[in-house]
Design a protein around this motif. Structure first.
Motif, mmCIF file in Angstrom:
data_model
loop_
_atom_site.group_PDB
_atom_site.id
_atom_site.type_symbol
_atom_site.label_atom_id
_atom_site.label_comp_id
_atom_site.label_asym_id
_atom_site.label_seq_id
_atom_site.Cartn_x
_atom_site.Cartn_y
_atom_site.Cartn_z
ATOM 1 N N SER A 1 10.163 42.521 -9.394
ATOM 2 C CA SER A 1 9.888 41.402 -10.307
ATOM 3 C C SER A 1 9.653 41.943 -11.708
ATOM 4 O O SER A 1 9.209 43.077 -11.887
ATOM 5 C CB SER A 1 8.667 40.623 -9.821
ATOM 6 N N TYR B 1 12.403 35.247 -11.018
ATOM 7 C CA TYR B 1 12.650 35.511 -9.599
ATOM 8 C C TYR B 1 11.661 36.555 -9.112
ATOM 9 O O TYR B 1 11.128 37.361 -9.888
ATOM 10 C CB TYR B 1 14.075 35.999 -9.355
ATOM 11 N N GLU B 2 11.453 36.523 -7.799
ATOM 12 C CA GLU B 2 10.584 37.494 -7.159
ATOM 13 C C GLU B 2 11.403 38.714 -6.721
ATOM 14 O O GLU B 2 12.638 38.671 -6.651
ATOM 15 C CB GLU B 2 9.903 36.865 -5.936
ATOM 16 N N SER C 1 12.273 30.473 -9.283
ATOM 17 C CA SER C 1 10.896 30.166 -8.895
ATOM 18 C C SER C 1 10.354 29.068 -9.792
ATOM 19 O O SER C 1 10.735 28.950 -10.972
ATOM 20 C CB SER C 1 10.021 31.417 -9.001
ATOM 21 N N GLU D 1 3.518 26.115 -5.505
ATOM 22 C CA GLU D 1 4.361 27.159 -6.056
ATOM 23 C C GLU D 1 5.493 27.468 -5.080
ATOM 24 O O GLU D 1 5.264 27.673 -3.878
ATOM 25 C CB GLU D 1 3.553 28.432 -6.302
ATOM 26 N N ALA E 1 7.751 30.917 -0.054
ATOM 27 C CA ALA E 1 8.782 31.827 -0.552
ATOM 28 C C ALA E 1 10.070 31.559 0.204
ATOM 29 O O ALA E 1 10.060 31.387 1.430
ATOM 30 C CB ALA E 1 8.351 33.280 -0.378
ATOM 31 N N ASP F 1 8.210 30.292 -4.609
ATOM 32 C CA ASP F 1 8.660 31.625 -5.034
ATOM 33 C C ASP F 1 10.054 31.870 -4.468
ATOM 34 O O ASP F 1 10.259 31.829 -3.238
ATOM 35 C CB ASP F 1 7.704 32.701 -4.536
ATOM 36 N N VAL F 2 10.983 32.112 -5.352
ATOM 37 C CA VAL F 2 12.375 32.331 -4.952
ATOM 38 C C VAL F 2 12.704 33.803 -5.158
ATOM 39 O O VAL F 2 12.515 34.358 -6.256
ATOM 40 C CB VAL F 2 13.329 31.436 -5.771
ATOM 41 N N GLN F 3 13.161 34.440 -4.047
ATOM 42 C CA GLN F 3 13.532 35.851 -4.134
ATOM 43 C C GLN F 3 14.839 35.998 -4.896
ATOM 44 O O GLN F 3 15.706 35.120 -4.865
ATOM 45 C CB GLN F 3 13.675 36.439 -2.727
#
Length: 667
Positions: free
Chosen positions: A648, A654-655, A535, A557, A473, A559-561
């Motif tokens: 989300s 996006y996260e 993401s 994976e 992340a 994960d992009v905030q």
């Protein structure tokens, strides 16, 4: 000059004796002539003329007497007082007559007589009974049969005049009452005659009977003469291409004129194979069976109802028969540079290889499955196929090659030219392997844990790609390093090859996928910096080469905030006064749905948990706004923290994330 009958000459001699006259040679009329000649004439008006000897004085009188051909005097002697020509001699009736002329001098002496014949007949012949040929005839056989009607004119039938037309009403003679001698083309004694070489088609022959005096029949009689001078046209119904079985060839004859039915000469059609004795079929059709491998020549001709035959110029066709399947065999070895190329040779000595048909199929060895066809081309007597071995599970596979010749014969084989079965073991190519993960050649990161509200982190270094985390992340707007290595299954690095790093972004991200091509280094390694973005799932693919299998790394994976910012309209809030307006925006507005996203507005006191006090909906560009009034006196002098929290959401790549806290103090 017509000679007098013997009986008439004796009668004239006796007459001269009994008169006792003495003939004088000088009184003889010379060159006694009828102006129209002695032939038959339809006009009963004749003129006689003669000459006297030079130096002899004119005669005192001229005498004329007319005899018939039986010796009877029909006009007694008439005397004229001069020796000039006598005009307007007329026949007493239709027939032939003799005019006798002698001269007398003044002493009563008479010279030898002279005689001349003349004939008169103005009676037209009756209509001709005319017959033409039945059916069609060749130009050489065009004949008509005339027969004059009785009674015949006294002058008899001199002959026949005729004309030929296409039914337009031509006239055999130019004049209406008399035919010129040149127009009488057929002698009167002919019982048949040919009107000459007639053109093809239906001809009308018109005939007039002409009397001895040139008088034609009152009207022309006609007969139809159908002339056909061309042989029938013959077509052969035979296959043009090679065939693989005996063939029945049909010959069909057509004739535009006399036709192929009826007639005095029965029509037929003939057909011959390879120069053999022709087979005859009555009428317009005949068949023959052609058998045996090889090239056969078939000829045909026909004879029509008029007797025209095309035997000298027959129609011809070629029938090619090949009953033997082509020979097929796989190559003995695979090409090391192209092991997936499957090749088989084709041989056919007669019709040759069909360049449009042929296939190579594959199936698991020893199975009873149907052969799965491979993309195959036929070129230069070979079958060439490509086997995408990467799409097949490991194991042994057998192949079958099928080919055709131009005659349609099918041949197949499951063996190489050496006789061995065509079986290949998969993987056919050298297996390739890709390992990849986050970070460069060495991943340095902090592994953190939380215990009793305390967060502990320790630094880790990871070199092996297989040991690197499969998920990571990161905050919005950051890039990340990604690297890996391409090797054989024996861990030998594969240099200078291109691999594809595929980033598959979350739902709602434009674009949905991004591919970056990277070249491997000498040891097979590669490294790149992944650009910021939503993401995503990341994997590395090798499409395979002629000698290497396809390969793919495991997916990781990222994960992009979400990126979110918020600020208040004032850092001070008057209790009971104007509200404080909180404004904010979500980053990457291109990914925000048209209806916006929910945004939770949260607050807390220092050292306390965050609490939601309002949820607002952003617009389609990610903007949001909320006005908050401070009314509680307990808020006076309190410094509050505020933030925007975005959870989300389905369809948003996006996260969950929150903005940096902002501070507002009540007074």
């Amino acid at each position: 000059m017509t000679r007098l009958p013997r009986a008439l000459l004796l009668a004239l001699a006796l007459l001269a004796t009994t008169t006792g006259t003495v003939a004088a040679a000088s009184l003889q009329p010379l060159n006694l002539q009828v102006d129209k000649g002695s032939d038959w004439d339809p006009d009963n008006d004749f003129r006689l003329a003669w000459e006297r000897l030079e130096g002899v004085p004119p005669a005192h009188a001229a005498w004329l007497r007319i005899w018939d051909t039986s010796g009877n005097v029909v006009i007694p002697a008439l005397g004229f007082p001069w020796d000039g020509p006598i005009q307007n001699v007329r026949a007493p009736a239709r027939g032939r007559y003799i005019a006798e002329v002698w001269l007398e001098d003044s002493a009563g002496n008479t010279g030898p007589s002279a005689s001349v014949s003349f004939a008169f007949d103005d009676t037209p012949p009756g209509l001709v009974q005319l017959w033409g040929p039945t059916g069609w005839v060749t130009p050489e056989d065009a004949t008509v049969w005339p027969e004059p009607s009785a009674p015949l004119p006294v002058s008899g039938i001199r002959g026949y005049a005729f004309s030929v037309d296409r039914g337009l009403g031509s006239t055999p003679c130019a004049g209406p009452v008399r035919c010129e001698p040149a127009e009488v083309k057929v002698a009167g004694g002919a019982s048949s005659f040919s009107p000459g070489t007639l053109p093809e088609g239906v001809n009308v022959v018109r005939v007039l009977a002409v009397s001895g005096s040139g008088v034609p029949s009152p009207a022309a009689s006609s007969a139809i003469v159908r002339v056909d001078g061309s042989a029938p046209a013959v077509t052969l119904e035979a296959p043009e291409a090679w065939v693989n079985a005996p063939q029945q060839v049909v010959a069909r004859a057509t004739d535009a004129l006399s036709g192929m039915a009826g007639g005095s000469i029965p029509p037929f059609t003939a057909i011959a194979v390879d120069g053999s004795l022709p087979r005859l079929g009555p009428g317009a059709t005949v068949t023959a069976t052609v058998s045996g491998e090889g090239v056969h020549r078939v000829t045909s001709y026909a004879r029509d109802a008029a007797g025209n035959s095309g035997e000298g110029r027959p129609a011809a066709a070629t029938v090619r028969i090949d009953e033997t399947p082509p020979r097929v065999a796989f190559a003995n070895v695979q090409d090391p540079a192209e092991p997936e190329r499957i090749e088989a040779t084709i041989g056919d000595s007669l019709s040759g290889v069909d360049p449009e048909r042929g296939s190579i199929g594959v199936r698991p060895a020893g199975s009873h499955q149907r052969f799965q066809p491979l993309p195959t081309v036929v070129a230069n007597g070979r079958l060439l196929a490509h086997w995408d071995s990467d799409a097949f599970a490991p194991g042994n596979y057998e192949f079958r090659a099928s080919a055709y010749d131009r005659a349609g014969n099918a041949g197949g084989s499951e063996r190489r030219a050496s006789g061995e079965r065509m079986v290949l073991a998969n993987p056919l190519k050298t297996p390739a392997r890709i390992v990849a993960g986050f970070g460069g050649r060495l991943l340095v990161w902090q592994r953190c844990t939380r215990r009793e509200d305390r967060r502990r982190c320790r630094r880790e270094e990871i070199e092996r790609f297989e040991a690197r985390p499969t998920a990571r992340a990161i905050p919005y707007g950051r890039g990340v390093s990604y690297s890996g290595r391409l090797t054989t299954s024996g861990d030998t690095g594969l240099a200078d090859l291109t691999v594809a790093v595929v980033e598959s972004f979350g739902a709602g991200a434009p674009p949905a996928q991004r591919t970056t091509l990277v070249r491997t280094a000498a040891d097979g390694s590669f490294t790149l910096r992944l650009a910021p973005g939503p993401s995503r799932r990341i994997e590395v693919l090798l499409g395979g080469t002629r000698t290497l299998t396809r390969a793919g790394s495991g997916a990781v994976e990222l994960d992009v905030q979400a990126g979110v910012r918020m600020h208040p309209s004032s850092a001070m809030a008057r209790i009971g006064g104007a509200p404080v307006v909180f404004r904010g925006r979500l980053a990457d507005p291109a990914t925000v749905p048209a209806g916006g996203l929910p945004v939770e507005l949260q607050f807390r006191l220092p050292g306390r948990e965050w609490s939601e006090f309002r949820t607002v909906q952003s617009d389609g560009s990610g903007r949001f706004r909320y006005a908050y009034s401070f009314s509680d006196d307990d808020s006076r002098g309190i410094r509050f923290q505020f933030r925007a929290f975005v959870p989300s959401a389905a369809g948003w790549p996006y996260e969950a994330a929150s903005s940096r806290p902002v501070f507002v103090t009540g007074r």
